[in-house]
Design a protein around this motif. Structure first.
Motif, PDB file in Angstrom:
ATOM      1  N   ASP A 117     -18.454 -57.350 -61.713  1.00 24.35           N
ATOM      2  CA  ASP A 117     -17.802 -58.065 -62.814  1.00 24.35           C
ATOM      3  C   ASP A 117     -18.282 -57.552 -64.168  1.00 24.35           C
ATOM      4  O   ASP A 117     -19.480 -57.558 -64.453  1.00 24.35           O
ATOM      5  CB  ASP A 117     -18.068 -59.570 -62.696  1.00 24.35           C
ATOM      6  N   SER A 148     -21.931 -68.614 -56.521  1.00 18.89           N
ATOM      7  CA  SER A 148     -20.926 -67.686 -57.044  1.00 18.89           C
ATOM      8  C   SER A 148     -19.645 -68.481 -57.253  1.00 18.89           C
ATOM      9  O   SER A 148     -19.594 -69.670 -56.961  1.00 18.89           O
ATOM     10  CB  SER A 148     -20.686 -66.548 -56.052  1.00 18.89           C
ATOM     11  N   GLY A 149     -18.628 -67.805 -57.755  1.00 21.91           N
ATOM     12  CA  GLY A 149     -17.342 -68.476 -57.925  1.00 21.91           C
ATOM     13  C   GLY A 149     -17.309 -69.445 -59.099  1.00 21.91           C
ATOM     14  O   GLY A 149     -16.450 -70.300 -59.187  1.00 21.91           O
ATOM     15  N   GLY A 150     -18.300 -69.319 -60.006  1.00 20.55           N
ATOM     16  CA  GLY A 150     -18.259 -70.176 -61.180  1.00 20.55           C
ATOM     17  C   GLY A 150     -18.765 -71.586 -60.923  1.00 20.55           C
ATOM     18  O   GLY A 150     -18.707 -72.452 -61.781  1.00 20.55           O
ATOM     19  N   ARG A 177      -9.282 -60.973 -64.760  1.00 17.93           N
ATOM     20  CA  ARG A 177      -9.123 -62.416 -64.616  1.00 17.93           C
ATOM     21  C   ARG A 177      -9.070 -63.022 -66.015  1.00 17.93           C
ATOM     22  O   ARG A 177      -9.759 -62.561 -66.925  1.00 17.93           O
ATOM     23  CB  ARG A 177     -10.268 -63.009 -63.803  1.00 17.93           C
ATOM     24  N   ASN A 193     -12.877 -67.873 -63.203  1.00 16.38           N
ATOM     25  CA  ASN A 193     -12.764 -67.914 -61.744  1.00 16.38           C
ATOM     26  C   ASN A 193     -11.511 -68.661 -61.288  1.00 16.38           C
ATOM     27  O   ASN A 193     -11.154 -69.679 -61.861  1.00 16.38           O
ATOM     28  CB  ASN A 193     -13.983 -68.626 -61.149  1.00 16.38           C
ATOM     29  N   SER A 194     -10.900 -68.137 -60.216  1.00 10.61           N
ATOM     30  CA  SER A 194      -9.677 -68.754 -59.720  1.00 10.61           C
ATOM     31  C   SER A 194      -9.954 -70.180 -59.259  1.00 10.61           C
ATOM     32  O   SER A 194      -9.115 -71.056 -59.388  1.00 10.61           O
ATOM     33  CB  SER A 194      -9.102 -67.932 -58.567  1.00 10.61           C
TER      34      SER A 194
END
Lengths: 487, 326
Positions: free
Chosen positions: A151, A376-378, A451, A462-463
């Motif tokens: 990232d 992870s993943g926000g 993103r 993040n999604s």
């Protein structure tokens, strides 16, 4: 006329310079978007979204009723990088992945870097991603991290920084490939004029790399993508990659280990498997070695792996280099193994287990972004400037209780890209995740997943937190010397 | 191919075929009602009775009204055989084998499901039911066409064909059987124009009316039974479906005609042999309804044998794998 009212608002904008002029390489897109009536732009945005829904390019949302799927929101304004800048990014990524791979290999063998005191031993051995079960493993070719999604963010100073290294099971590459399909359909003229480097080669490269890993020198090694199943949030990607490579998509229940050989259950009995591209975390791959309660795993898999009868991509144990605490030492890791200065900079990082860092972090919580090292993943983040005094106070208690679990970074002024909001464009913050394949050589896909934080002012892309994506174009502006191919 | 994959492809095709046939049954009934004489009430109960879900219906609805039956058969996700449920299941199965089917097939399953799901939310489609049910049938045909024209005709495709043909054979038996349950006011109606109307609508519901006319001309019940049960060329005739299913099965296992290597081949081969040599008079002496009932039971046995043979792989190394048939 589209971009007349567009404001960069003091942020670094990927498309316009502070004077509002299109940056090099973006002119073709800016002109094309300016020439289209608003209604037409909106129609194409809707058509793109509909195409994504019909292709079933969705992700499942955890915590909602089972089977809830959404499309990953998509915005039609591409994020554009010039070939000139890309060359530097590519070199930086190759350098970083190579060094991190040497680091992982060292950690699971001689631990020279720990003995030499470059990285604190206690820090590495206590990292959530460290797997003592992997000590002494020798993956094919000495490669551990075959697929990496790093990232990157651009700060207010216009420089690219590495935000994190995803060395376990990075996801998102399918969106890159599909976003590109949709963009070529939606804006063929702009696309043609901009001379964009193709990304479709990724799947071939991925397959070549996986075949290269095969333990036996068979003519046609059997490669399979291993998914946790249709309820996994990235299931679409697993099936898409398997389909595009023309290989099997397997679940744990399809596999069985017989005499240290991984086999899959077919309509004509058991058949051997040589390479597994696993999209399932270390913890769940083998209940005999890791989590015993895993319903997704294959008992005996690690025995087969140790015996060299099957290859895994990525190798188990790579998460040790993914730890956000280890991240702070990557520049030193590059220097130690390669004797080079890092090409891509790290974001300045405070390590809360250092007394003076901890004090600084607690005193400046309103200015910092704090992250849990294993998450992870926000998830589990505190964005200081956007948090309430009470949230910061509660978070401070968590930090004090477990300093080892937290790092902090200055709140970056992430760069922005124009994004279609109702009937006009507004700047939205973006990051960039390029994909790196490490097999016989190292390949970096030109571009990657951009993103975008769709909420006004939000810095979380993040999604899982409501982010969307854009197509990423690496362009060769016609007036510059030519480097890449055009499609 | 993976057992799990084979099973999902097989069920995906079965569920699409099932959804399409439910649409046929409901649509045919709508048409028939318009032709029936005054005094003969609308009859929706037979549709539920032949579907085999009568008990469930009675738990959920107070009476066999048009609205209740159409809702139950089309949109009610509590009914495992409702069109919407079938499409949901087809899609879940398709989703788990996306790398095996073509992306066109996947998109079609997806679009098909979303179309019906959307209609379920709005409900006004039932004001023009014919258009809606024709759209469902066409979507089913489009899927089968894509399956035939975009997917390699290998093992996976054969499993899809096997599933589709077994399902279609079963549904044709049920469509013919609806006629058995339709009540006419008195025996005087049998053999009267109205009876013909019923037979004609039965033919239309399986898209067989024109083909039948070319073959036999006049509407005659015996000929209709012969055509829908025993014809070997009409795509929805039970006999034809079983010929195709057996072909798929033999292509999958590579067994010559006249031999068998597993239970699936044995049970399907026997059923097909019976249909190869039976005649309408024999069916009538058994009783049409009883005969169709027997076929349904045997099709269930074939389905169970297919599962046992291909989808439940025993955990032995390939070297020791033996097929033993008692």
């Amino acid at each position: 006329m589209r971009f007349d009212q567009y404001e960069t608002e003091g942020f670094f904008d990927e498309m316009f310079d502070p004077q509002g002029r299109p940056r090099p390489g973006t002119e073709a897109v800016v002109n094309r978007f300016n020439a289209l009536p608003l209604e037409e732009l909106k129609r194409r945005q809707q058509a793109a979204e509909k195409a994504l829904l019909q292709m079933g390019i969705t992700f499942s949302v955890y915590g909602e009723e089972q089977g809830t799927e959404r499309i990953f929101p998509f915005d039609i304004v591409p994020r554009i990088l010039t070939r000139g800048e890309w060359v530097g990014i590519e070199a930086g990524l190759k350098q970083r992945v190579q060094a991190l791979n040497l680091f992982i290999d060292d950690i699971y063998h001689d631990q020279k870097i720990l003995k030499d005191g470059i990285v604190p031993e206690e820090l590495v051995l206590s990292a959530a991603g460290f797997r003592p079960q992997c000590m002494g493993l020798r993956p094919a070719g000495g490669i551990w991290c075959h697929i990496t999604g790093t990232d990157l963010v651009r700060g207010g100073d216009g420089r690219m920084y590495v935000l994190e290294d995803n060395l376990r099971c990075p996801s998102g590459v399918s969106y890159v490939l599909q976003n590109r399909v949709v963009m070529k359909r939606s804006f063929p003229l702009a696309f043609d004029a901009a001379r964009v480097s193709p990304v479709s080669d990724y799947v071939n490269r991925l397959l070549e790399m996986l075949q290269f890993l095969a333990p036996s020198r068979r003519d046609k090694p059997v490669v399979a993508v291993w998914t946790p199943g249709i309820y996994n949030s990235a299931y679409f990607e697993h099936s898409f990659l398997a389909q595009q490579m023309g290989v099997e998509l397997v679940e744990g229940r399809d596999l069985v280990v017989v005499d240290d050989q991984v086999m899959m259950r077919t309509t004509t009995g058991l058949k051997p498997v040589d390479v597994l591209y696993r999209r399932i975390d270390d913890d769940f791959i083998d209940p005999e070695v890791f989590r015993a309660d895993s319903m997704l795993g294959v008992p005996g898999l690690m025995r087969a792996y140790r015996a060299g009868r099957v290859s895994l991509a990525n190798a188990p144990g790579t998460g040790v280099a993914d730890d956000k605490a280890v991240y702070a030492y990557v520049p030193a890791i590059i220097k130690y193994y390669l004797g080079e200065d890092p090409i891509l900079a790290n974001v300045e990082t405070y390590l809360c287990w250092r007394q003076e860092d901890l004090r600084y972090v607690l005193e400046h919580l309103d200015q910092l972004v704090v992250k849990k090292v294993g998450e992870s993943g926000g998830y589990g983040m505190l964005v200081g400037p956007h948090a309430s005094a009470r949230e910061r106070a509660e978070y401070a208690e968590q930090i004090k209780a477990n300093p080892r679990d937290f790092i902090a970074q200055p709140t970056l002024s992430l760069s922005r890209v124009p994004t279609l909001v109702d009937d006009h464009f507004e700047g939205r913050h973006v990051d960039l995740r390029p994909y790196i394949l490490y097999g016989e050589d190292i390949f970096v896909m030109p571009g990657g997943l951009t993103r975008v934080a769709l909420k006004k002012g939000s810095l979380v892309v993040n999604s899982s937190q409501g982010g969307g994506s854009k197509d990423t174009w690496v362009v060769d502006p016609p007036n510059l010397p030519q480097g890449g191919a055009s499609c | 191919m993976l057992s799990r994959v084979a099973e999902s492809i097989y069920w995906m095709a079965r569920y699409i075929e099932r959804a399409e046939n439910v649409a046929r049954i409901v649509d045919a009934n709508y048409h028939m009602i318009l032709d029936l004489p005054d005094g003969v009430g609308e009859q929706w109960e037979p549709l539920v009775v032949t579907s085999g879900d009568e008990e469930l219906f009675k738990q959920l609805y107070p009476a066999f009204t048009r609205e209740a039956v159409v809702q139950f058969l089309t949109f009610d996700t509590r009914n495992p055989n409702a069109i919407l449920t079938c499409l949901h299941m087809a899609r879940e199965n398709a989703r788990s084998v996306r790398e095996w089917i073509s992306s066109e097939m996947w998109q079609q399953v997806n679009t098909f499901y979303l179309m019906v799901k959307d209609a379920a939310r709005h409900g006004e489609v039932l004001e023009l039911p014919h258009e809606f049910f024709v759209e469902i049938m066409m979507s089913g045909h489009l899927f089968s066409g894509l399956c035939d024209n975009t997917m390699a005709h290998g093992e996976g495709w054969e499993f899809a064909r096997l599933g589709r043909m077994l399902e279609r054979a079963d549904k044709t038996t049920r469509i013919i059987d609806v006629k058995y349950f339709i009540l006419l006011p008195s025996l005087d109606y049998i053999g009267m124009p109205y009876d013909h109307i019923l037979w004609a609508s039965l033919l239309r519901s399986v898209s067989a009316f024109e083909m039948y006319r070319k073959r036999y001309g006049q509407i005659a019940p015996d000929n209709i039974i012969e055509f829908l049960v025993l014809d070997n060329q009409f795509p929805r005739a039970i006999h034809h479906c079983l010929i195709m299913a057996e072909l798929a099965l033999r292509n999958i296992s590579g067994t010559m005609r006249g031999r068998f290597t597993n239970h699936a081949e044995k049970s399907l081969g026997r059923l097909l042999a019976d249909l190869d040599y039976i005649q309408v008079d024999e069916i009538k002496s058994i009783g049409l309804h009883e005969f169709l009932d027997g076929i349904q039971t045997r099709l269930n046995q074939v389905g169970a044998a297919v599962s046992e043979t291909f989808f439940a792989v025993p955990l032995v190394a390939p070297a020791e794998q033996k097929q033993e048939i008692e």
